[in-house]
Design an enzyme around this catalytic site. Structure first.
Site, mmCIF file in Angstrom:
data_model
loop_
_atom_site.group_PDB
_atom_site.id
_atom_site.type_symbol
_atom_site.label_atom_id
_atom_site.label_comp_id
_atom_site.label_asym_id
_atom_site.label_seq_id
_atom_site.Cartn_x
_atom_site.Cartn_y
_atom_site.Cartn_z
ATOM 1 N N PRO A 277 0.816 -1.213 0.000
ATOM 2 C CA PRO A 277 0.000 0.000 0.000
ATOM 3 C C PRO A 277 0.849 1.262 0.000
ATOM 4 C CG PRO A 277 0.079 -0.923 2.204
ATOM 5 C CD PRO A 277 0.885 -1.839 1.330
ATOM 6 N N ARG A 315 -2.006 16.303 -9.288
ATOM 7 C CA ARG A 315 -3.124 15.375 -9.440
ATOM 8 C C ARG A 315 -4.377 16.001 -10.060
ATOM 9 N NH1 ARG A 315 -5.487 12.570 -6.309
ATOM 10 N NH2 ARG A 315 -5.325 10.620 -7.437
ATOM 11 N N TYR A 319 -5.022 14.155 -13.563
ATOM 12 C CA TYR A 319 -6.081 13.140 -13.556
ATOM 13 C C TYR A 319 -7.468 13.735 -13.368
ATOM 14 C CZ TYR A 319 -1.958 10.519 -11.894
ATOM 15 O OH TYR A 319 -0.715 9.985 -11.730
ATOM 16 N N CYS A 344 1.803 29.284 -15.867
ATOM 17 C CA CYS A 344 1.222 29.778 -17.117
ATOM 18 C C CYS A 344 0.551 28.677 -17.922
ATOM 19 C CB CYS A 344 2.321 30.443 -17.933
ATOM 20 S SG CYS A 344 3.139 31.683 -16.959
ATOM 21 N N GLU A 345 -0.462 28.074 -17.374
ATOM 22 C CA GLU A 345 -1.251 27.066 -18.080
ATOM 23 C C GLU A 345 -2.659 27.104 -17.511
ATOM 24 O OE1 GLU A 345 -0.098 23.331 -19.164
ATOM 25 O OE2 GLU A 345 2.043 23.616 -18.860
HETATM 26 N N1 LLP Z 1 2.691 -1.532 -6.151
HETATM 27 C C1 LLP Z 1 2.859 -1.270 -7.472
HETATM 28 C C2 LLP Z 1 3.495 -2.281 -8.303
HETATM 29 C C3 LLP Z 1 2.415 -0.054 -8.008
HETATM 30 O O1 LLP Z 1 2.562 0.191 -9.296
HETATM 31 C C4 LLP Z 1 1.805 0.899 -7.162
HETATM 32 C C5 LLP Z 1 1.356 2.195 -7.695
HETATM 33 C C6 LLP Z 1 1.670 0.587 -5.794
HETATM 34 C C7 LLP Z 1 2.113 -0.644 -5.320
HETATM 35 C C8 LLP Z 1 1.036 1.527 -4.820
HETATM 36 O O2 LLP Z 1 -0.273 1.794 -5.161
HETATM 37 P P1 LLP Z 1 -1.231 2.572 -4.130
HETATM 38 O O3 LLP Z 1 -1.395 1.676 -2.941
HETATM 39 O O4 LLP Z 1 -0.577 3.843 -3.776
HETATM 40 O O5 LLP Z 1 -2.483 2.765 -4.896
HETATM 41 N N2 LLP Z 1 0.127 8.910 -9.385
HETATM 42 C C9 LLP Z 1 -1.138 8.229 -9.297
HETATM 43 C C10 LLP Z 1 -0.990 6.855 -8.712
HETATM 44 C C11 LLP Z 1 -0.017 5.966 -9.463
HETATM 45 C C12 LLP Z 1 0.136 4.613 -8.843
HETATM 46 C C13 LLP Z 1 1.238 3.840 -9.482
HETATM 47 N N3 LLP Z 1 1.506 2.568 -8.907
HETATM 48 C C14 LLP Z 1 -2.099 9.103 -8.508
HETATM 49 O O6 LLP Z 1 -1.722 10.194 -8.093
HETATM 50 O O7 LLP Z 1 -3.259 8.737 -8.322
#
Ligand code: LLP
Length: 417
Positions: A277, A315, A319, A344-345
């Site tokens: 996580p 973010r 997104y 500037c966007e």
């Molecule tokens: N393990 C792997 C292999 C991953 O690719 C990721 C996230 C995680 C664990 C952790 O995931 P989490 O528990 O945080 O959901 N920048 C994006 C999120 C990208 C996540 C990439 N991989 C955002 O701001 O929503």
């Protein structure tokens, strides 16, 4: 101005006490990230407890927030680390995570990174393609060791999340199909230099539905059974990360239910569960503090221009993600406002149509749920120094990263003029 129900006005809670935050802004300036380390602990403990007595290892995904003090806090709770670069591995080690609790994932690991990881003796490398596995084998041979690996399997399941953060469908670049995984495991099993110890999947981030997780776990558990039948010594069942959090009104997965669906699929399998996580632990444990610079209205649209921008928190721009924004002034008299930054966007905004009361220039706003993928995705766009980071623990605050200076930003260029 319209009156909205008070329960709709998001609130600051826990260690995020307004007086303390005012003090932090005064002492360290804005924009500023502030993390509640006590909440980080609470979240870590929640997920750990969810798996009950089962052999489990929580490998915090550093990419969500890789500040050394945040990692150190998690190391003190006995967390492991999920890393995706040599830089992250070095951060994990520096912060006190034991090497045997570090796993290394990612689709594009380079030879020097693989060698370094092998020399460190980390728990295992998650391989994502045959080519990569062969490179890991060659590196291990050169070093005269056997490399512990796991294969990232893409279960081809729709995680029902934002397409940019969905990773477990066959059209995504991640992992290998179940069929290919079998072939890779056989190859690894027969290699002197590879030791397949784990199996891995991660279907996406900000997951709010249990079904895709259960279905993936089921598919991967079936594959694990067939590998064990071939006498492979698989010890770790790595379910990735991805548990979603509440940004506005999302109904999220309860850690207990999450653990149950996985444990259900693992019945009869004596494996250590690894869970990675990121967002779940740090997302709601951080806020982004920003200050009102100017205000204006045109075509009946109200804009509040703040000192924080998309380079600090990308973010919303990237997104279209929603983050609650809490004013420090308490008033029920609010109007829809776009909170925008100085970049500037037109895409530089922290929130659109946010209900905000009358504000004075200099007032603070807290952007909530900014602890994950906030600072770790920050950039120097527009030659803006990245902001400072502060931790609060037991009502005490301390600086955990200095604000960058312009000097820092040009340091690597100025000698080439
Ligand atoms: N393990 C792997 C292999 C991953 O690719 C990721 C996230 C995680 C664990 C952790 O995931 P989490 O528990 O945080 O959901 N920048 C994006 C999120 C990208 C996540 C990439 N991989 C955002 O701001 O929503």
């Amino acid at each position: 101005m319209k009156n909205i129900e008070s329960q709709n006005i998001p609130k600051l809670d826990g260690n995020f006490d307004k007086d303390l935050l005012q003090k932090a802004a005064k002492e360290f300036g804005t924009p500023l990230y502030v993390y509640d380390l006590d909440r980080i602990q609470e979240k870590y403990e929640q997920i750990k407890a969810a798996f009950g007595g089962r052999k489990t290892m929580i490998c915090y995904a550093l990419k969500a927030n890789s500040n050394l003090s945040v990692i150190k806090k998690l190391a003190s709770l006995e967390s492991g680390a999920d890393c995706v670069s040599l830089g992250e591995i070095q951060r994990a080690i520096l912060a006190g995570i034991p090497k045997y609790k570090i796993i290394y994932s990612g689709v594009g690991k380079q030879e020097f990174e693989i060698k370094e990881a092998l020399k460190y003796g980390i728990l295992f490398i998650n391989v994502e393609s045959k080519e990569e596995m062969l490179l890991v084998e060659a590196c291990a041979k050169e070093l005269g060791i056997s490399a512990r690996i796991s294969v990232r399997v893409n279960p081809d399941i729709d995680p029902q999340t934002h397409p940019y953060i969905s990773t477990g469908l066959k059209e995504n670049k991640f992992g290998v199909s179940i069929e290919e995984a079998k072939a890779l495991y056989l190859l690894a099993h027969n290699s002197k230099y590879l030791e397949p110890v784990g199996i891995h999947f991660h279907i996406g981030s900000q997951l709010t539905k249990l079904k895709p997780i259960a279905e993936s776990a089921q598919k991967i558990a079936q594959l694990t059974h067939s590998l064990l039948a071939l006498k492979m010594d698989i010890k770790f069942f790595d379910v990735g990360g991805g548990i979603g959090i509440t940004y506005s009104d999302e109904v999220t997965i309860k850690p207990y239910d999450y653990a149950q669906v996985i444990l259900e699929e693992l019945r009869g399998l004596d494996l250590t569960i690894i869970c990675e996580p990121g967002r779940f632990i740090v997302g709601n444990s951080g806020i982004f503090l920003t200050k009102v610079l100017y205000q204006k209205e045109h075509q009946n649209k109200r804009f509040v221009i703040v000192d924080g921008a998309m380079n600090d928190l990308i973010r919303p721009s990237l997104y279209n993600a929603y983050h609650q924004i809490v004013p420090f002034v308490e008033s029920q008299d609010v109007s829809p406002t776009d909170v925008v930054g100085p970049i500037c966007e037109s895409g530089d905004y922290l929130g659109k149509n946010i209900s905000l009361p009358i504000l004075q220039n200099g007032d603070l706003l807290a952007v909530l749920s900014a602890g994950a993928y906030g600072f770790s995705m920050a950039s120097n766009y527009n030659t803006r120094p990245r902001c400072a980071e502060v931790a609060i623990e037991a009502k005490k605050m301390r600086l955990i990263r200095k604000r960058e200076s312009i000097e820092d930003l040009i340091a690597l260029e100025k000698d080439y003029l």
